[in-house]
Design a protein around this motif. Structure first.
Motif, mmCIF file in Angstrom:
data_model
loop_
_atom_site.group_PDB
_atom_site.id
_atom_site.type_symbol
_atom_site.label_atom_id
_atom_site.label_comp_id
_atom_site.label_asym_id
_atom_site.label_seq_id
_atom_site.Cartn_x
_atom_site.Cartn_y
_atom_site.Cartn_z
ATOM 1 N N SER A 101 0.848 -1.197 0.000
ATOM 2 C CA SER A 101 0.000 0.000 0.000
ATOM 3 C C SER A 101 0.884 1.247 0.000
ATOM 4 O O SER A 101 2.099 1.167 0.199
ATOM 5 N N GLN A 102 0.267 2.408 -0.207
ATOM 6 C CA GLN A 102 0.992 3.685 -0.159
ATOM 7 C C GLN A 102 1.761 3.824 1.153
ATOM 8 O O GLN A 102 2.925 4.232 1.174
ATOM 9 N N ALA A 103 1.128 3.445 2.252
ATOM 10 C CA ALA A 103 1.742 3.608 3.579
ATOM 11 C C ALA A 103 2.968 2.717 3.752
ATOM 12 O O ALA A 103 3.869 3.039 4.542
ATOM 13 N N GLU A 104 3.014 1.616 3.019
ATOM 14 C CA GLU A 104 4.127 0.664 3.170
ATOM 15 C C GLU A 104 5.342 1.026 2.320
ATOM 16 O O GLU A 104 6.392 0.406 2.463
ATOM 17 N N LEU A 105 5.211 2.019 1.435
ATOM 18 C CA LEU A 105 6.326 2.395 0.575
ATOM 19 C C LEU A 105 7.368 3.196 1.334
ATOM 20 O O LEU A 105 7.045 3.971 2.247
ATOM 21 N N SER A 106 8.639 3.037 0.941
ATOM 22 C CA SER A 106 9.721 3.879 1.455
ATOM 23 C C SER A 106 9.814 5.137 0.603
ATOM 24 O O SER A 106 9.294 5.191 -0.515
ATOM 25 N N ASP A 107 10.500 6.157 1.118
ATOM 26 C CA ASP A 107 10.678 7.392 0.365
ATOM 27 C C ASP A 107 11.351 7.093 -0.978
ATOM 28 O O ASP A 107 12.345 6.359 -1.030
ATOM 29 N N GLY A 108 10.809 7.646 -2.046
ATOM 30 C CA GLY A 108 11.369 7.447 -3.383
ATOM 31 C C GLY A 108 10.757 6.296 -4.142
ATOM 32 O O GLY A 108 11.011 6.138 -5.339
ATOM 33 N N GLN A 109 9.931 5.488 -3.481
ATOM 34 C CA GLN A 109 9.354 4.319 -4.150
ATOM 35 C C GLN A 109 8.009 4.642 -4.819
ATOM 36 O O GLN A 109 7.276 5.535 -4.384
ATOM 37 N N LEU A 110 7.713 3.868 -5.872
ATOM 38 C CA LEU A 110 6.433 3.939 -6.574
ATOM 39 C C LEU A 110 5.860 2.533 -6.673
ATOM 40 O O LEU A 110 6.593 1.549 -6.662
ATOM 41 N N VAL A 111 4.540 2.450 -6.841
ATOM 42 C CA VAL A 111 3.919 1.215 -7.303
ATOM 43 C C VAL A 111 3.370 1.488 -8.697
ATOM 44 O O VAL A 111 2.631 2.450 -8.908
ATOM 45 N N VAL A 112 3.775 0.649 -9.654
ATOM 46 C CA VAL A 112 3.327 0.778 -11.038
ATOM 47 C C VAL A 112 2.420 -0.400 -11.364
ATOM 48 O O VAL A 112 2.783 -1.557 -11.116
ATOM 49 N N LYS A 113 1.255 -0.074 -11.909
ATOM 50 C CA LYS A 113 0.370 -1.118 -12.445
ATOM 51 C C LYS A 113 0.688 -1.261 -13.924
ATOM 52 O O LYS A 113 0.550 -0.308 -14.697
ATOM 53 N N HIS A 114 1.135 -2.433 -14.314
ATOM 54 C CA HIS A 114 1.565 -2.644 -15.698
ATOM 55 C C HIS A 114 0.367 -2.810 -16.634
ATOM 56 O O HIS A 114 -0.562 -3.543 -16.327
ATOM 57 N N HIS A 115 0.441 -2.136 -17.784
ATOM 58 C CA HIS A 115 -0.563 -2.300 -18.826
ATOM 59 C C HIS A 115 -0.085 -3.298 -19.885
ATOM 60 O O HIS A 115 -0.878 -4.081 -20.391
ATOM 61 N N TYR A 116 1.206 -3.235 -20.214
ATOM 62 C CA TYR A 116 1.781 -4.155 -21.207
ATOM 63 C C TYR A 116 3.144 -4.642 -20.748
ATOM 64 O O TYR A 116 3.922 -3.891 -20.151
ATOM 65 N N LEU A 117 3.427 -5.896 -21.079
ATOM 66 C CA LEU A 117 4.740 -6.511 -20.891
ATOM 67 C C LEU A 117 5.319 -6.811 -22.262
ATOM 68 O O LEU A 117 4.609 -7.296 -23.154
ATOM 69 N N SER A 118 6.598 -6.513 -22.439
ATOM 70 C CA SER A 118 7.305 -6.816 -23.681
ATOM 71 C C SER A 118 7.948 -8.193 -23.589
ATOM 72 O O SER A 118 8.588 -8.516 -22.581
ATOM 73 N N LEU A 119 7.776 -8.998 -24.645
ATOM 74 C CA LEU A 119 8.499 -10.273 -24.754
ATOM 75 C C LEU A 119 9.512 -10.142 -25.881
ATOM 76 O O LEU A 119 9.164 -9.727 -26.987
ATOM 77 N N ASP A 120 10.772 -10.486 -25.585
ATOM 78 C CA ASP A 120 11.865 -10.263 -26.532
ATOM 79 C C ASP A 120 12.797 -11.466 -26.556
ATOM 80 O O ASP A 120 12.990 -12.139 -25.528
ATOM 81 N N PRO A 121 13.429 -11.737 -27.720
ATOM 82 C CA PRO A 121 14.292 -12.918 -27.838
ATOM 83 C C PRO A 121 15.455 -12.955 -26.841
ATOM 84 O O PRO A 121 15.882 -14.048 -26.445
ATOM 85 N N TYR A 122 15.985 -11.785 -26.431
ATOM 86 C CA TYR A 122 17.142 -11.789 -25.517
ATOM 87 C C TYR A 122 16.849 -12.537 -24.224
ATOM 88 O O TYR A 122 17.763 -13.042 -23.559
ATOM 89 N N MET A 123 15.570 -12.609 -23.852
ATOM 90 C CA MET A 123 15.199 -13.263 -22.588
ATOM 91 C C MET A 123 15.595 -14.736 -22.584
ATOM 92 O O MET A 123 15.896 -15.298 -21.527
#
Length: 342
Positions: free
Chosen positions: A32-54
């Motif tokens: 939650s917001q309260a559990e974050l340290s200073d400088g941290q964000l929570v990002v909700k991902h909309h898209y993930l990239s799949l690439d051959p290097y993986m």
């Protein structure tokens, strides 16, 4: 009740060909917001990239980057939205690009240089920041502009021409006045490469089961030889191209997807490097941060104005990522492979 984050971990290293059993789906709570340290964000991902290097990162063998550790979230580029923030420069609702990995949410330390970037979606779709205006696009730009450095009237060849990187290379080369010849797997992909992307010719490598047939098709498509080659595949295609390279030709070695399962890929005629005085240079785009501003400026302008076309294959939901990735390695995708997470 806390929100759950579904994640795909690397459960085991492939023995030869990668399989779905190498991955594991787990769930963890989202802070939650309260559990974050200073400088941290929570990002909700909309898209993930799949690439051959993986695929290379799944191995334990020596490579240009450290192997992916077991039982950790698979590496991967992501775009999404900030949903909680304890950083003054990032607000809830900001759209961002990062390396959030194969998961629905990520906690990011925004104080770490380069960990997260805001993106502007006014004229460029959010997903394009994982393709033509992201790492694949800059990869194509660097290999073409800095290694091949084509002149108007020269012939440039590109393997995996319908993919996220190859499609960018070809369109950039056409914008520089070159004759552009692609390789792709299947008649549909080749039609797209010529009719939509504007390549001069495209060779369906699946229609040429032997090296002699492949070389004949390439010779017909490159009557003046080849001056620059952008390599994504390796194997028989590289052998055919090297036999058509002009003196002082340049080859940008980006990927060798034909050998990602660990089998060695010998060259049929390495003497051609000497005979044709070729420059063959491998590169990793993350080692060249200095080019990103120039590359992003050109790529962003071309996408925003419709001069850069791109196509996406989109799998639905994080659970679909392993099978979509395995399909990518076999060329089942058409264009940039993404996973939609919202």
């Amino acid at each position: 009740m806390s929100t759950l984050n579904r994640q795909i971990l690397l459960a085991s290293r492939p023995q030869g060909e990668a399989t779905a059993d190498n991955f594991k789906l787990v769930e963890t709570p989202v802070p939650s917001q309260a559990e974050l340290s200073d400088g941290q964000l929570v990002v909700k991902h909309h898209y993930l990239s799949l690439d051959p290097y993986m695929r290379g990162r799944m191995n334990e063998s020596k490579s240009y980057a450290e192997p992916q550790p077991l039982n950790t979230v698979m590496i991967g580029g992501t775009v999404g939205e900030v949903i909680a923030s304890k950083h003054p420069k990032f607000a809830v609702g900001d759209q961002v690009l990062g390396m959030g990995g194969w998961q629905e949410y990520a906690v990011v330390d925004a104080n770490v240089r380069g960990a997260i970037h805001k993106v502007d979606t006014t004229h460029i779709p959010l997903s394009a920041y994982l393709g033509s205006v992201g790492m694949p696009g800059v990869t194509g730009w660097y290999g073409l502009v800095k290694i091949i450095n084509p002149k108007a009237g020269e012939t440039v060849a590109v393997s995996a021409a319908s993919g996220a990187v190859g499609s960018v290379v070809g369109q950039l080369a056409k914008a520089r006045g070159c004759r552009v010849v692609g390789f792709a797997g299947g008649a549909d992909k080749c039609r797209y490469v010529v009719d939509e992307l504007g390549f001069d010719a495209c060779i369906d490598y699946k229609a040429h089961p032997d090296s002699r047939s492949l070389y004949k098709a390439l010779k017909e498509a490159t009557p003046d030889g080849i001056d620059g080659y952008f390599e994504n595949v390796g194997g028989a295609i590289l052998d055919a191209v090297m036999a058509r390279m002009n003196a002082f030709g340049r080859i940008a070695m980006c990927g060798m997807i034909a050998g990602y399962d660990g089998q060695p890929m010998p060259l049929a005629n390495p003497a051609m490097i000497l005979v044709s005085r070729l420059k063959v240079e491998g590169f990793i785009v993350s080692e060249h941060p200095e080019v990103w501003p120039d590359a992003m400026k050109e790529l962003g302008a071309m996408v925003a104005t419709g001069k850069m076309k791109f196509r996406e294959s989109v799998a639905q939901g994080i659970a679909s990522a392993p099978e979509a990735f395995l399909g990518l390695l076999k060329g089942k995708n058409f264009g940039k492979q993404l996973v939609k997470l919202v």
